[in-house]
Design an enzyme around this catalytic site. Structure first.
Site, PDB file in Angstrom:
ATOM      1  N   HIS A  19      -9.276  33.339  46.266  1.00  0.00           N
ATOM      2  CA  HIS A  19     -10.557  33.312  46.397  1.00  0.00           C
ATOM      3  C   HIS A  19     -10.594  32.925  48.037  1.00  0.00           C
ATOM      4  CE1 HIS A  19     -11.821  32.132  42.204  1.00  0.00           C
ATOM      5  NE2 HIS A  19     -11.557  33.565  42.513  1.00  0.00           N
ATOM      6  N   HIS A  42     -13.356  42.500  37.048  1.00  0.00           N
ATOM      7  CA  HIS A  42     -12.999  41.439  35.915  1.00  0.00           C
ATOM      8  C   HIS A  42     -13.594  40.144  36.411  1.00  0.00           C
ATOM      9  CE1 HIS A  42      -9.654  44.536  35.922  1.00  0.00           C
ATOM     10  NE2 HIS A  42      -9.611  44.238  34.479  1.00  0.00           N
ATOM     11  N   SER A 100     -15.154  34.457  41.402  1.00  0.00           N
ATOM     12  CA  SER A 100     -15.172  35.417  42.434  1.00  0.00           C
ATOM     13  C   SER A 100     -16.671  36.007  42.605  1.00  0.00           C
ATOM     14  CB  SER A 100     -14.100  36.431  42.180  1.00  0.00           C
ATOM     15  OG  SER A 100     -14.257  36.873  40.928  1.00  0.00           O
ATOM     16  N   GLU A 118     -17.502  43.054  33.131  1.00  0.00           N
ATOM     17  CA  GLU A 118     -16.717  42.106  32.301  1.00  0.00           C
ATOM     18  C   GLU A 118     -16.807  42.538  30.691  1.00  0.00           C
ATOM     19  OE1 GLU A 118     -14.872  39.391  30.279  1.00  0.00           O
ATOM     20  OE2 GLU A 118     -15.094  39.283  32.709  1.00  0.00           O
ATOM     21  N   ASP A 143     -15.021  47.675  30.539  1.00  0.00           N
ATOM     22  CA  ASP A 143     -13.692  47.501  31.257  1.00  0.00           C
ATOM     23  C   ASP A 143     -13.446  47.430  32.657  1.00  0.00           C
ATOM     24  OD1 ASP A 143     -10.526  47.819  30.073  1.00  0.00           O
ATOM     25  OD2 ASP A 143     -10.818  49.155  31.809  1.00  0.00           O
ATOM     26  N   GLY A 144     -12.894  46.887  33.023  1.00  0.00           N
ATOM     27  CA  GLY A 144     -12.795  46.854  34.457  1.00  0.00           C
ATOM     28  C   GLY A 144     -12.241  48.085  35.215  1.00  0.00           C
ATOM     29  N   ASP A 164      -9.291  41.657  39.471  1.00  0.00           N
ATOM     30  CA  ASP A 164      -8.483  40.500  39.053  1.00  0.00           C
ATOM     31  C   ASP A 164      -8.286  40.557  37.538  1.00  0.00           C
ATOM     32  OD1 ASP A 164      -7.467  38.044  39.117  1.00  0.00           O
ATOM     33  OD2 ASP A 164      -9.351  37.060  39.385  1.00  0.00           O
TER      34      ASP A 164
END
Length: 280
Positions: A19, A42, A100, A118, A143-144, A164
Site C-alpha cells: 500500500h 481483488h 487498496s 470482488e 473474478d479479478g 492483489d
C-alpha cells in the site's frame, strides 16, 4: 476460492509494503492533467476494523502498521501512505485500516475513475455499500482476472491496475503471469502492479522465468522479506512487479524499502531488494 478473508491479515507487513508503494504509483499518475482509471481486481472490503475478532486472532497488524504508526522518523516518501491511514483514524488512535480501494481513492482527482472487482458476494456487498454515494467508483461482483479483460483498455487511455490475489488456490502464480500478459497485450501502456507472496526458491524462479517469457519490458521487481529464506511457519515475505513504472518511482521505492525493511523485519531477518526483472 471464496473462503479467504483479508480481515484476518489486515494491516500486516505485506499490506504496509504494497500500500505504501501503491500510494506512490497513484500520486505519480495524478501529476499529469489527463484523467486515469484505477482498476483493483481483488478489492476486498476496503475498510478493516483492527479490533474485529478476526483481526485480533493473530493480530498480524502488530507486526505491520503498528510498527510504523507511532514512528517519528518516517521518511517523507512514506507520508502519503501514512496520511491515508490516519484519515481512517481521525482521533489519532490506530483502529481502522484502509484497503487498496481507499488508498487509491484518496489520490484520485475529479475526472478519475475507480473500478473495483470482488468475487466474494458478502465482501462485494460491503464494498458496494461503502462506495454507494461515490459516482467515481463502480463495484462489480467478478473474478479479478475477468475484470482485466472487461475493463481494459480504458477510455481514458491511462490506468493504474492493481492485481492483489489472495493466492488461496492452486496455479495462482501461473494465473498471475498469464493474466498480466493478456492485459498487457490489450493495453500495453498501463501501469500494472502485481502482488505475490515469497515461497520456495524453485517456485519463485519458475515464476520469474514465466514472467520473463511473456516478453513484457519495463518490469521493476520489488521485494521484502521479514524472515530468513528457511522460514516456513507463515508468510516470510512478498513482492510487487510494477510494469511501466512512472518516472521517479524507482527512486521512491528504494527509499521506502530502505527504511521499511529494518522496521518490519523480525530480529534482522530477511532482506529487501529492488531490481529490473526486464529492462526497457
Amino acid at each position: 476460492m471464496l473462503a479467504y478473508r483479508h480481515q484476518f491479515h489486515a494491516g500486516n507487513f505485506a499490506d504496509v509494503f504494497k500500500h505504501a508503494l501503491l500510494a506512490q504509483l497513484a500520486l505519480a499518475l495524478a501529476k499529469k492533467d489527463k484523467p486515469f482509471l484505477c482498476l483493483d481486481t481483488h478489492a476486498g472490503i476496503a475498510h478493516y476494523d483492527l479490533m474485529h475478532e478476526w483481526a485480533q486472532k493473530n493480530a498480524e497488524y502488530k507486526d505491520g502498521i503498528d510498527r510504523v504508526w507511532g514512528r517519528d522518523d518516517a521518511p517523507p516518501v512514506l507520508a502519503p501512505y501514512l496520511d491515508a491511514v490516519r484519515a481512517e483514524n481521525p482521533d489519532g488512535k490506530l483502529r481502522y485500516y484502509p484497503g487498496s480501494p481507499r488508498i487509491m481513492r484518496r489520490f484520485m482527482r475529479a475526472r478519475d475513475r475507480l473500478v473495483l472487482s470482488e468475487l466474494n458476494k458478502k465482501d462485494c456487498a460491503s464494498l458496494a455499500t461503502l462506495f454507494a454515494r461515490d459516482r467515481q467508483v463502480s463495484v462489480h461482483l467478478m473474478d479479478g482476472y475477468h475484470a482485466l479483460k472487461a475493463f481494459l483498455p480504458p477510455p481514458e487511455r491511462r490506468a493504474l491496475v492493481f492485481v492483489d490475489s489472495s493466492f488461496d488456490r492452486a496455479q495462482e502464480f501461473r494465473r498471475l503471469a498469464q493474466g498480466g500478459a493478456e492485459a498487457h497485450r490489450k493495453f500495453s501502456t498501463g501501469v500494472y502492479a502485481l502482488w505475490y507472496p515469497l515461497m520456495e526458491p524453485t517456485v519463485m524462479q519458475a515464476f520469474e522465468r514465466r514472467v520473463a517469457a511473456t516478453g513484457i519490458r519495463k518490469i521493476l521487481q520489488l521485494e521484502i522479506s521479514v524472515h530468513p529464506k528457511e522460514w516456513r511457519l507463515n508468510l516470510r515475505g512478498c513482492g510487487l512487479l510494477v510494469v511501466n513504472p512512472p518516472f521517479g518511482f524507482e527512486a521512491a521505492a528504494r527509499a521506502l524499502l530502505t527504511w521499511l525493511w529494518p522496521v518490519l523485519s523480525r530480529q534482522g531477518g530477511g532482506e529487501q531488494r529492488v531490481r529490473w526483472l526486464a529492462a526497457e
